[in-house]
Design an enzyme around this catalytic site. Sequence first.
Site, mmCIF file in Angstrom:
data_model
loop_
_atom_site.group_PDB
_atom_site.id
_atom_site.type_symbol
_atom_site.label_atom_id
_atom_site.label_comp_id
_atom_site.label_asym_id
_atom_site.label_seq_id
_atom_site.Cartn_x
_atom_site.Cartn_y
_atom_site.Cartn_z
ATOM 1 N N GLY A 180 1.148 -1.292 -0.058
ATOM 2 C CA GLY A 180 -0.404 -0.108 -0.114
ATOM 3 C C GLY A 180 0.866 1.202 -0.124
ATOM 4 O O GLY A 180 -0.039 2.020 0.080
ATOM 5 N N GLU A 183 0.718 3.758 -5.755
ATOM 6 C CA GLU A 183 -0.433 3.118 -5.867
ATOM 7 C C GLU A 183 -0.274 2.488 -7.354
ATOM 8 O O GLU A 183 0.591 1.540 -7.550
ATOM 9 C CB GLU A 183 -0.536 4.013 -7.005
ATOM 10 C CG GLU A 183 -1.148 5.985 -5.483
ATOM 11 C CD GLU A 183 -2.242 5.482 -5.070
ATOM 12 O OE1 GLU A 183 -3.351 4.898 -5.187
ATOM 13 O OE2 GLU A 183 -2.564 5.889 -3.769
ATOM 14 N N LYS A 198 5.921 18.802 -3.297
ATOM 15 C CA LYS A 198 6.136 19.349 -1.995
ATOM 16 C C LYS A 198 7.160 20.557 -2.089
ATOM 17 O O LYS A 198 7.310 21.358 -1.084
ATOM 18 C CB LYS A 198 6.305 18.170 -1.418
ATOM 19 C CG LYS A 198 5.261 16.884 -1.262
ATOM 20 C CD LYS A 198 5.714 15.250 -0.878
ATOM 21 C CE LYS A 198 4.147 15.095 -1.182
ATOM 22 N NZ LYS A 198 4.538 13.444 -0.569
#
Length: 406
Positions: A180, A183, A198
């Site tokens: 997880g 993606e 970011k």
Amino acid sequence: MNNKIKIGVLGYGTVGSGFIEIIEKNKDKNYIEVYKILVNNKEKHINREHFDIVTDDVDEVFKGDIDILVEVMGNLNPTFEYIKRALNNGIHVVTANKDLMAEYGYELTEIAIRNNVSLKFEASVAGGIPIIKSIIESLGGNRINSINAILNGTTNFILSKMYEENLSYDVALKQAQELGFAEANPDSDVLGYDAARKLAILSTLAYDKQIYWKDAYLEGITEIDEKDIEYAKQLECKIKLIGQSKYENDKVSAFVRPVLLGKDNILARIDNEFNIVVVNGDSVGEVSFVGKGAGSLATGSAVYSDVIDIIDNRISNVESFTKEKMNIKQIVREKCGALLRFKNYNRKDILKVIEDCLIDYKVLSDDEDELVILVNANSEYEINNSLCLIKDKGYCEKYNKLLKIV
């Protein structure tokens, strides 16, 4: 604001669930009423605890005279329109959406200022690490000189597994997806887009200049292979996807790229899904922030913190996004090194160019597959110029460059 705080939430996935859980854990401290939770498919949530307030109609969210809109649904559309609607209606907004802030921070900040409401986005960068508030508030008395960071947990996990367990890129990526951390379509992470967005947000705040993420030099990790890892170990280095920006003489340089780091470098010690942001200020010196860059409760914690700031009337807007857009230098201008790998090469001529153009070099491998050289130079310009000359003269068919920084 009155004692009863009414909140609308856009999104009920990983971050939304973590945020709701934190509200529940802290309900004795602050009375927050979650009025509605917007989802794409209401029926998917039929067995969830708060199904009674789940809706797939955004108009229902705005009908409730909410005080704060919390956006944790991601993507640019229709999210951008929903947030504009809230701000124009005098509703405070908390968002975890770095794509949105990197792309539309300018416009959204202007709308928030015009309507005297707050736009907060702590969770948009580095998950649970309180880096945005630290730059704006705690380091407010400093001139920020530089930011060096690992801002993407997915790529850090992949590179860590390649290094520690000798996995191939493809196998490490698959493992990240199974756990997880990545993606199904990992492009935003592995191509460096996520980290660049970011870095642009942090740099905009740090230097009080508008920094656009696409203007930074951008290179992902998809070309890193087992040989790169092998040479990194030989050099007692690690390979990390680094976001770096510097502010010197009213100029900003910025890149996101995989680099070789000596094992003593603090960034080299951060593995797996963890993030780190190292900020250098003229008064405080170097300060480091380390923590989980993603996850339900870590990111939900950052969202909750922004909500509490608004409830406690710590309402602020960052005007840095509205400042003049800066031109970005993409090349490292100070001393650096590089691992160069040449395919189908002319050894003698390549070494002659490198001897003439660069400070020094060391041949790491010289066989029929490739010529591998570690070079040192006064700047990346010198390295690039020598590579252009080698390519133009036809001394190799193909080359790879992996930057090495101190």
